[in-house]
Design an enzyme around this catalytic site. Structure first.
Site, PDB file in Angstrom:
ATOM      1  N   SER A 154       0.855  -1.218  -0.014  1.00  0.00           N
ATOM      2  CA  SER A 154       0.021   0.061   0.054  1.00  0.00           C
ATOM      3  C   SER A 154       0.922   1.230   0.038  1.00  0.00           C
ATOM      4  O   SER A 154       0.390   2.167  -0.479  1.00  0.00           O
ATOM      5  CB  SER A 154      -1.060  -0.157   1.278  1.00  0.00           C
ATOM      6  OG  SER A 154      -1.894  -1.121   1.105  1.00  0.00           O
ATOM      7  N   HIS A 200       1.027   4.627   4.753  1.00  0.00           N
ATOM      8  CA  HIS A 200       0.325   5.304   3.879  1.00  0.00           C
ATOM      9  C   HIS A 200       0.701   6.588   3.517  1.00  0.00           C
ATOM     10  O   HIS A 200       1.017   7.152   2.209  1.00  0.00           O
ATOM     11  CB  HIS A 200      -1.225   5.328   4.099  1.00  0.00           C
ATOM     12  CG  HIS A 200      -1.849   3.636   4.032  1.00  0.00           C
ATOM     13  ND1 HIS A 200      -3.045   3.592   4.196  1.00  0.00           N
ATOM     14  CD2 HIS A 200      -1.030   2.398   3.921  1.00  0.00           C
ATOM     15  CE1 HIS A 200      -3.413   2.561   4.034  1.00  0.00           C
ATOM     16  NE2 HIS A 200      -2.238   1.594   3.858  1.00  0.00           N
TER      17      HIS A 200
END
Length: 245
Positions: free
Chosen positions: A149, A197
């Site tokens: 991610s 992230h």
């Protein structure tokens, strides 16, 4: 335990316009931020194949026993396992986690790799992955972290700001909505690696300033390629200093 959960996918990403198929024309004397397309999205295919292959191998070999050799945590880096800064981006905790990350990686790869070239796309992907690893390490140093991610957020952020550089409002596209939705999910759901992230997104946006150069400004080729390399080295140095502090 902190992991990179899979990005959530709303509307499909809009395809970039392809050059019209017509008779050869005399080249125009102008610069564009997109290069001549490659024949295949080589890096995208390789990334997806490695992620899927590793997940299958881990599942057959005993996931808990094998995945621990790839995830990142401060304690592992203190032991000298610096390869984990990259290897953690290829570990996924479940089929859904893997599938969602690879779906977005595929969509973004199809959107960009054949436009900016495999070398630039690969540099953007792996520098964003490093950004996610370092972000997770700094914000959650004792957590066990893994997943692609960070790299995917980097691709989305680079795409988001790349569209703005071209005068396109990304919030009016599926890509912009996907990016915003994933930011909300990152902040709203417990257990998500915020550092992973946001670290990947920040580094992806920074690399995009060089890799996705706008038409108003041309950069030498060595700058476009060298900037992500310099950023990657700076990230590794930051991780070393943090672990040894």
């Amino acid at each position: 335990q902190v992991t990179f959960p899979p990005p959530q996918v709303p509307p499909p990403l809009p395809p970039l316009p392809r050059a019209a198929q017509s008779a050869p024309r005399k080249p125009r004397a102008r610069r564009n931020n997109y290069r001549q397309p490659d024949s295949k999205p080589t890096v995208t295919n390789a990334v997806i194949s490695i992620n899927v292959g590793l997940y299958l191998w881990m599942s057959l070999s005993g996931f808990d026993k094998t995945s621990i050799n790839f995830v990142i945590s401060r304690q592992f880096l203190e032991q000298g396992d610096w390869y984990r800064l990259l290897s953690c981006g290829f570990v996924h905790f479940g089929v859904f986690h893997l599938a969602m990350n690879m779906l977005l990686a595929y969509q973004l790869g199809q959107m960009f790799e054949q436009k900016i070239g495999s070398l630039r796309f690969g540099l953007l992907y792996f520098t964003s992955l490093l950004g996610g690893s370092v972000g997770a390490l700094i914000m959650s140093p004792e957590a066990i972290t893994g997943g692609a991610s960070g790299a995917v957020f980097g691709l989305m952020a680079a795409s988001f700001f790349g569209m703005r550089q071209q005068g396109i409002n990304p919030l009016q596209t599926g890509l912009g909505l996907t990016f915003v939705l994933n930011i909300v999910i990152t902040l709203a759901i417990p257990g998500i690696s915020i550092g992973g992230h946001f670290g990947g997104a920040a580094i992806g946006a920074l690399c995009g300033l060089f890799v996705l150069t706008p038409t108003k400004r041309s950069l030498p080729k060595f700058v476009e390629i060298g900037a992500p390399v310099v950023i990657s080295l700076a990230l590794i140095l930051a991780a070393v200093n943090f672990v040894n502090a």
